[in-house]
Design a protein around this motif. Structure first.
Motif, PDB file in Angstrom:
ATOM      1  N   HIS A   1     135.586  48.506 123.093  1.00 31.03           N
ATOM      2  CA  HIS A   1     135.635  48.113 121.690  1.00 31.03           C
ATOM      3  C   HIS A   1     135.683  49.343 120.795  1.00 31.03           C
ATOM      4  O   HIS A   1     136.506  49.447 119.872  1.00 31.03           O
ATOM      5  CB  HIS A   1     134.394  47.267 121.377  1.00 31.03           C
ATOM      6  N   TRP A   2     134.834  50.308 121.078  1.00 38.66           N
ATOM      7  CA  TRP A   2     134.790  51.549 120.298  1.00 38.66           C
ATOM      8  C   TRP A   2     136.108  52.302 120.395  1.00 38.66           C
ATOM      9  O   TRP A   2     136.634  52.805 119.399  1.00 38.66           O
ATOM     10  CB  TRP A   2     133.633  52.390 120.827  1.00 38.66           C
ATOM     11  N   LEU A   3     136.658  52.367 121.605  1.00 41.99           N
ATOM     12  CA  LEU A   3     137.904  53.099 121.824  1.00 41.99           C
ATOM     13  C   LEU A   3     139.067  52.417 121.118  1.00 41.99           C
ATOM     14  O   LEU A   3     139.951  53.075 120.550  1.00 41.99           O
ATOM     15  CB  LEU A   3     138.175  53.167 123.333  1.00 41.99           C
ATOM     16  N   GLU A   4     139.053  51.086 121.134  1.00 38.67           N
ATOM     17  CA  GLU A   4     140.161  50.326 120.552  1.00 38.67           C
ATOM     18  C   GLU A   4     140.293  50.552 119.054  1.00 38.67           C
ATOM     19  O   GLU A   4     141.401  50.546 118.508  1.00 38.67           O
ATOM     20  CB  GLU A   4     139.943  48.839 120.842  1.00 38.67           C
ATOM     21  N   LEU A   5     139.174  50.769 118.384  1.00 38.67           N
ATOM     22  CA  LEU A   5     139.193  50.889 116.927  1.00 38.67           C
ATOM     23  C   LEU A   5     139.385  52.317 116.440  1.00 38.67           C
ATOM     24  O   LEU A   5     139.374  52.566 115.237  1.00 38.67           O
ATOM     25  CB  LEU A   5     137.892  50.319 116.356  1.00 38.67           C
ATOM     26  N   ARG A   6     139.590  53.257 117.361  1.00 38.02           N
ATOM     27  CA  ARG A   6     139.819  54.640 116.942  1.00 38.02           C
ATOM     28  C   ARG A   6     141.247  54.808 116.432  1.00 38.02           C
ATOM     29  O   ARG A   6     142.148  54.053 116.792  1.00 38.02           O
ATOM     30  CB  ARG A   6     139.548  55.596 118.093  1.00 38.02           C
ATOM     31  N   ALA A   7     141.427  55.827 115.611  1.00 40.35           N
ATOM     32  CA  ALA A   7     142.732  56.006 114.966  1.00 40.35           C
ATOM     33  C   ALA A   7     143.792  56.546 115.921  1.00 40.35           C
ATOM     34  O   ALA A   7     144.968  56.166 115.837  1.00 40.35           O
ATOM     35  CB  ALA A   7     142.581  56.951 113.772  1.00 40.35           C
ATOM     36  N   GLU A   8     143.389  57.449 116.845  1.00 43.69           N
ATOM     37  CA  GLU A   8     144.402  58.090 117.682  1.00 43.69           C
ATOM     38  C   GLU A   8     144.910  57.145 118.779  1.00 43.69           C
ATOM     39  O   GLU A   8     144.185  56.261 119.257  1.00 43.69           O
ATOM     40  CB  GLU A   8     143.854  59.375 118.330  1.00 43.69           C
ATOM     41  N   ALA A   9     146.171  57.336 119.149  1.00 45.24           N
ATOM     42  CA  ALA A   9     146.743  56.577 120.269  1.00 45.24           C
ATOM     43  C   ALA A   9     146.152  57.091 121.572  1.00 45.24           C
ATOM     44  O   ALA A   9     145.764  58.258 121.677  1.00 45.24           O
ATOM     45  CB  ALA A   9     148.261  56.736 120.285  1.00 45.24           C
ATOM     46  N   VAL A  10     146.065  56.219 122.545  1.00 46.50           N
ATOM     47  CA  VAL A  10     145.528  56.610 123.843  1.00 46.50           C
ATOM     48  C   VAL A  10     146.235  55.818 124.924  1.00 46.50           C
ATOM     49  O   VAL A  10     146.550  54.634 124.754  1.00 46.50           O
ATOM     50  CB  VAL A  10     143.995  56.372 123.902  1.00 46.50           C
ATOM     51  N   TRP A  11     146.535  56.483 126.025  1.00 42.86           N
ATOM     52  CA  TRP A  11     147.086  55.793 127.200  1.00 42.86           C
ATOM     53  C   TRP A  11     145.909  55.236 127.992  1.00 42.86           C
ATOM     54  O   TRP A  11     145.062  55.992 128.452  1.00 42.86           O
ATOM     55  CB  TRP A  11     147.898  56.749 128.065  1.00 42.86           C
ATOM     56  N   PHE A  12     145.880  53.914 128.147  1.00 43.91           N
ATOM     57  CA  PHE A  12     144.737  53.268 128.792  1.00 43.91           C
ATOM     58  C   PHE A  12     145.178  52.616 130.093  1.00 43.91           C
ATOM     59  O   PHE A  12     146.207  51.930 130.144  1.00 43.91           O
ATOM     60  CB  PHE A  12     144.154  52.205 127.859  1.00 43.91           C
ATOM     61  N   PHE A  13     144.390  52.844 131.143  1.00 42.97           N
ATOM     62  CA  PHE A  13     144.675  52.261 132.458  1.00 42.97           C
ATOM     63  C   PHE A  13     143.411  51.591 132.983  1.00 42.97           C
ATOM     64  O   PHE A  13     142.311  52.104 132.784  1.00 42.97           O
ATOM     65  CB  PHE A  13     145.120  53.341 133.456  1.00 42.97           C
TER      66      PHE A  13
ATOM     67  N   GLU B   1     122.955  55.775 126.757  1.00 40.92           N
ATOM     68  CA  GLU B   1     124.058  55.776 127.724  1.00 40.92           C
ATOM     69  C   GLU B   1     125.404  55.621 127.012  1.00 40.92           C
ATOM     70  O   GLU B   1     126.391  56.269 127.368  1.00 40.92           O
ATOM     71  CB  GLU B   1     123.879  54.665 128.749  1.00 40.92           C
ATOM     72  N   PHE B   2     125.429  54.767 125.991  1.00 39.21           N
ATOM     73  CA  PHE B   2     126.668  54.575 125.245  1.00 39.21           C
ATOM     74  C   PHE B   2     127.086  55.869 124.545  1.00 39.21           C
ATOM     75  O   PHE B   2     128.267  56.238 124.532  1.00 39.21           O
ATOM     76  CB  PHE B   2     126.489  53.446 124.222  1.00 39.21           C
ATOM     77  N   THR B   3     126.115  56.581 123.981  1.00 40.71           N
ATOM     78  CA  THR B   3     126.417  57.851 123.312  1.00 40.71           C
ATOM     79  C   THR B   3     126.984  58.863 124.301  1.00 40.71           C
ATOM     80  O   THR B   3     127.890  59.643 123.963  1.00 40.71           O
ATOM     81  CB  THR B   3     125.147  58.411 122.643  1.00 40.71           C
ATOM     82  N   ARG B   4     126.468  58.866 125.520  1.00 41.07           N
ATOM     83  CA  ARG B   4     126.994  59.798 126.525  1.00 41.07           C
ATOM     84  C   ARG B   4     128.449  59.482 126.858  1.00 41.07           C
ATOM     85  O   ARG B   4     129.264  60.384 127.099  1.00 41.07           O
ATOM     86  CB  ARG B   4     126.129  59.754 127.780  1.00 41.07           C
ATOM     87  N   LEU B   5     128.805  58.191 126.867  1.00 42.00           N
ATOM     88  CA  LEU B   5     130.200  57.814 127.117  1.00 42.00           C
ATOM     89  C   LEU B   5     131.099  58.289 125.979  1.00 42.00           C
ATOM     90  O   LEU B   5     132.161  58.875 126.209  1.00 42.00           O
ATOM     91  CB  LEU B   5     130.331  56.300 127.286  1.00 42.00           C
ATOM     92  N   THR B   6     130.685  58.021 124.754  1.00 44.50           N
ATOM     93  CA  THR B   6     131.519  58.416 123.615  1.00 44.50           C
ATOM     94  C   THR B   6     131.585  59.936 123.486  1.00 44.50           C
ATOM     95  O   THR B   6     132.632  60.489 123.127  1.00 44.50           O
ATOM     96  CB  THR B   6     130.994  57.796 122.314  1.00 44.50           C
ATOM     97  N   ASP B   7     130.497  60.620 123.799  1.00 39.52           N
ATOM     98  CA  ASP B   7     130.513  62.094 123.761  1.00 39.52           C
ATOM     99  C   ASP B   7     131.489  62.644 124.798  1.00 39.52           C
ATOM    100  O   ASP B   7     132.180  63.654 124.542  1.00 39.52           O
ATOM    101  CB  ASP B   7     129.116  62.651 124.025  1.00 39.52           C
ATOM    102  N   ALA B   8     131.533  62.008 125.965  1.00 35.62           N
ATOM    103  CA  ALA B   8     132.467  62.465 127.002  1.00 35.62           C
ATOM    104  C   ALA B   8     133.902  62.346 126.519  1.00 35.62           C
ATOM    105  O   ALA B   8     134.726  63.245 126.734  1.00 35.62           O
ATOM    106  CB  ALA B   8     132.267  61.652 128.283  1.00 35.62           C
TER     107      ALA B   8
END
Length: 927
Positions: free
Chosen positions: A113-125, A74-81
């Motif tokens: 946690h995974w998203l936070e450690l990525r290099a690219e900036a992201v607008w998070f809501f 399930e986690f892989t499906r989230l990151t793949d999305a």
């Protein structure tokens, strides 16, 4: 850590990171060796403080941090999305669905946690619905913007509006004030005095539609400002109100071309309300969380019991055998064992190791359900902690220390113990400034605890909470009317409950949150005694309006009957006038025009008798409409003029605009297009004066159509394109479809057939989206005309036949002659004279039976087609159709001045052909 950090930087360990994650932007570093520690340790460099912190509390027992277990797929499906969002530059829509306790929050924790450690900036809501959120209009949407812009519930109106303006204003530029007012009004901030809202305050649908469009545009502009992708996390969607769910659907369509991920966490109960949630969305992925496997359950138990060495097999089996794959059940059962002293977590010899008390382990009784287990934990608490938890449950799943202290001064002291037991959690930020905010660990724990409170205690505690909310929310109390009313309702205070529920219902109706409005109003009505007819009448007025909006005609009629009874009970002509006005609206909506005329006349007479003529502003335009539908154009004109005079007398610009627009329609139907244009221009000026952009778009469409009919194609094109811009800016899809259809007609009249087809192709999906079958058939006719002129008879024939089938399906006989005429022309052009005559014979039979062609785009073209086909067949009736068309054409031309008359007769292709054909017959007739 300090010594190994680069100059000017701060390095933190993983243990420290666990406590501050979500508050700072960090970068993960390779493991580093530290003196005195055998193994290299994980570390992070702190980059900066996040502009808006989002800390996700990890779930565990006594500080034990566990890895993600049994959810790798399930986690892989989230990151793949998310990766697909970056690769394709398009929206990904994911619904994570699972029962309570199966691990939705844990997956969120890991994904964040995974998203936070990525290099690219992201607008998070982040937006979260509350258990009481079903009836809070746009509550989830409000939470989304409040989280991003740090708007507190205790902020004053001015402060809250300033924060919203600061958040939205930099993106919208010169339209910032308008767009901020629309979004703010929708989410419950008071913008009633804004010039962008005041003129449309009674048009809830328009405010909703325009605010939705503004909200979607905000995300588009935000992406354009930096190019960064967007992630929207919407939690506990099963508790969201219908309006917020509608916004999510709107966003998914409006922003599907943006690099955006919309992640929704929900229980399956959402699909009981919205069974088609996500269906038909090509970019939607539903991830269903099943219970953990037995193997994964054992892994989880071992991870939680890591401080036990060895782990007794009987304890492992106890944890996994009862939980049925529910991780939350495992954690709560372990918590119960710790509470009961079966497991000792702190020993004098080794504080880091746990111990099992064998005798107690053998006597453990495990409740068969999760609710039973939570009840057992509750019953095992020390009395002060149990009482505090129960009192907090009356406040809600989210609660605050200040009102808890008012309910029980000793209760706040017990909160530290409840947090140590991980039954509640403290939040870093609070909805109310200066007040500590807490949340129950799980919604089911809150419900079990609330159900355990004695009724007599609940009533007093609900009353205290209602009074605290009234005081604390201050000038923004309107945002809490529903919650305040519910607390008073549960306190047994019917008078205050009815008052606040009525206000909540009226506010919900103004926000176009119709389901919530009906619920609040029904509850207020049930609490209002029969001995208070005045209050019941006021409640019913709003309720009937909502029912009218929803098209629930049977319930609407029943409500109107009750209004009429209450008006007679009050013996008040003003109330009778208002009830009669509602009767008028219902009759028009159901096509009962004689009843509408009688009810409107009654409403106007009663309003005049009561000395309040403004009470008839609702009925007067409807009177005109009903007379128009009955064929009494003179009477309809008189009532439209009366409505206009009354609207100007009482200063009702909306009714003034509607009356002027109606007068333009009446003039157009009589072929008086010059006067019609004058009425439309006045209506346009009035609509713009009140910032009523929906009416503005409609009037621009009518004006453009009038100029098209007059042959002023350049003016028509400019007006229709202006109207199209308005419709797209406010997200008015139906009006946009009509505007595109009219643009297709203009292009066709100008001889630009490819452009005509292009406009029609844009209009068709919109017509189908709004399910306007009438418009769909008209667009097909337009396509048929262009295809025939382009020399594509087969395609034209198919378009005409589909159009005819739709008109027959929906029962529109007056519109069927247009596609029939198209089929006749195509047949005649390819030499199939007999087939053409068959189609025209059907049109002739329609006329002979007293039928008309009212509502067709070009009625003269139908007459001309009949003449040409009949003439080719040598029928004596050919001359009759030509003469009739010419007489009608000249009658319409009489109301025009010289230049306009020349344009009307010379620029419009059909009119020009009729004049030429008529003139060609004159020498023969004179002989």
């Amino acid at each position: 850590m300090e010594q190994s950090a680069p100059p000017g930087s701060l390095r933190i360990s993983h243990d420290t990171y666990r406590h501050v994650r979500g508050v700072f932007d960090v970068s993960a570093e390779p493991p580093v060796s530290v003196k005195g520690i055998t193994e290299p340790i994980r570390s992070y460099l702190v980059l900066r403080a996040k502009p808006r912190a989002f800390r996700v509390a990890n779930r565990g027992i006594e500080g034990v941090e566990t890895r993600l277990i049994g959810r790798a797929a399930e986690f892989t499906r989230l990151t793949d999305a998310y990766e697909s969002v970056l690769e394709d530059g398009e929206l990904a829509f994911v619904s994570l669905v699972g029962e309570a306790g199966l691990g939705k929050s844990r997956l969120l924790f890991e994904f964040d946690h995974w998203l936070e450690l990525r290099a690219e900036a992201v607008w998070f809501f982040h937006g979260r619905a509350q258990p009481y959120g079903h009836n809070i209009p746009y509550g989830l949407l409000r939470d989304l913007f409040a989280w991003r812009f740090e708007i507190l519930d205790s902020d004053s109106q001015a402060v809250a509006q300033a924060k919203l303006a600061q958040g939205l204003g930099t993106l919208f530029g010169e339209r910032a004030e308008e767009q901020t007012a629309l979004v703010g009004e929708l989410i419950g901030l008071d913008y009633s005095q804004s010039p962008h809202i005041a003129g449309i305050a009674q048009d809830a649908r328009q405010i909703r539609d325009r605010a939705f469009h503004a909200g979607a545009q905000y995300f588009r502009l935000l992406h354009q400002s930096t190019g960064a992708p967007l992630v929207l996390l919407l939690d506990d969607l099963h508790w969201a109100d219908d309006g917020s769910l509608d916004f999510v659907n709107h966003l998914l369509g409006a922003c599907r071309d943006l690099p955006m991920m919309v992640l929704c966490l929900t229980r399956p109960t959402l699909y009981e309300r919205r069974p088609l949630w996500g269906s038909g969305q090509g970019n939607h992925e539903r991830i269903n969380l099943a219970p953990l496997s037995k193997r994964s359950s054992r892994e989880l138990a071992d991870a939680l019991l890591v401080r036990l060495d060895p782990v007794p097999a009987v304890l492992r089996d106890l944890l996994t055998g009862s939980a049925e794959g529910n991780p939350f059940f495992v954690e709560e059962l372990l918590g119960m064992l710790i509470d009961d002293g079966v497991i000792v977590t702190h020993t004098p010899t080794d504080p880091e190791r746990w111990q099992v008390v064998p005798d107690k382990l053998l006597k453990v009784h495990v409740p068969p359900t999760l609710a039973g287990l939570l009840q057992a934990r509750l019953d095992g608490l020390p009395p002060k902690e149990k009482a505090a938890l129960q009192e907090a449950s009356v406040i809600g799943h989210v609660f605050w220390g200040e009102p808890l202290g008012q309910i029980d001064p000793a209760a706040p002291e017990a909160l530290d113990g409840l947090m140590k037991r991980e039954l509640t959690q403290g939040r870093e930020t609070s909805a109310f400034e200066g007040v500590r905010e807490y949340v129950f660990k799980h919604h089911l724990l809150h419900q079990v605890t609330y159900d355990s409170v004695l009724k007599r205690h609940k009533r007093e505690q609900h009353r205290l909470m209602a009074e605290w909310l009234v005081t604390r929310s201050g000038e923004r109390a309107s945002e809490y009317f529903g919650m305040i009313g519910e607390h008073f309702e549960r306190a047994g205070d019917a008078v205050n409950a009815a008052t606040y529920l009525r206000q909540a219902g009226e506010d919900a109706a103004k926000a176009y949150a119709n389901a919530a409005a009906l619920d609040y109003l029904a509850r207020a009505l049930a609490l209002t005694p029969e001995t208070d007819p005045e209050q019941r009448f006021a409640l019913l007025l709003t309720r009937v309006d909502v029912l009218s909006t929803l098209g629930q005609r049977t319930e609407q009629a029943a409500g109107i009957a009750m209004l009429e009874q209450l008006a007679d009970q009050l013996d008040d002509d003003l109330s009778r006038a208002r009830a009669a006005a509602h009767r008028t609206s219902h009759a028009v909506e159901t096509g009962d025009y004689p009843t509408a005329v009688a009810a409107a006349a009654r409403s106007v007479a009663l309003a005049e008798a009561a000395g309040v003529p403004a009470a008839a502003t609702r009925a007067q335009p409807q009177w005109s409409r009903a007379l128009e539908m009955l064929g009494d154009h003179a009477g309809a004109q008189a009532q439209a003029e009366a409505a206009l005079a009354l609207a100007r007398e009482v200063g009702d610009r909306k009714i003034e605009t509607a009356a002027l627009n109606q007068m333009g329609i009446l003039a157009s139907e009589l072929g008086r297009h010059g006067p019609a244009r004058d009425y439309y221009r006045q209506a346009l000026q009035s609509a713009r004066a009140t910032s009523d952009r929906a009416l503005e778009g409609g009037v621009l469409n009518n004006l453009g159509d009038t100029e098209r009919y007059l042959g002023n194609y350049s003016a028509a094109l400019e007006l229709l394109q202006s109207g199209l811009k308005v419709c797209r800016e406010i997200g008015q899809r139906m009006s946009e479809a009509y505007m595109l259809c009219n643009l297709a007609w203009v292009a066709q009249a100008r001889g630009d057939l490819p452009e005509s087809l292009a406009w029609a192709e844009q209009a068709m999906p919109l017509a189908r989206q709004v399910k306007d079958r009438d418009l769909e058939a008209s667009i097909l006719c337009t396509e048929g005309h262009a295809l025939a002129a382009l020399g594509k008879p087969a395609e034209a024939n198919a378009a005409y036949r589909e159009s005819l089938a739709i008109f027959r399906e929906i029962g529109r006989p007056s519109l069927q002659p247009e596609p029939l005429a198209g089929l006749a022309r195509v047949a005649l052009a390819r030499g199939a004279a007999t087939e053409a005559q068959v189609h025209v014979a059907e049109i002739v039979a329609h006329f002979d039976a007293g039928g008309n062609v009212d509502g067709t785009e070009d009625p003269m073209w139908i007459y001309l087609t009949c003449h040409q086909v009949l003439a080719a067949a040598g029928s004596p009736r050919a001359a009759d159709f030509l003469a009739g068309a010419h007489i009608l054409l000249m009658e319409h031309a009489e109301s025009l001045d010289g230049a306009e008359r020349d344009s009307f007769l010379g620029n419009v292709p059909t009119h020009r052909a009729i004049v030429a054909a008529w003139e060609a017959t004159q020498p023969a007739l004179s002989q």
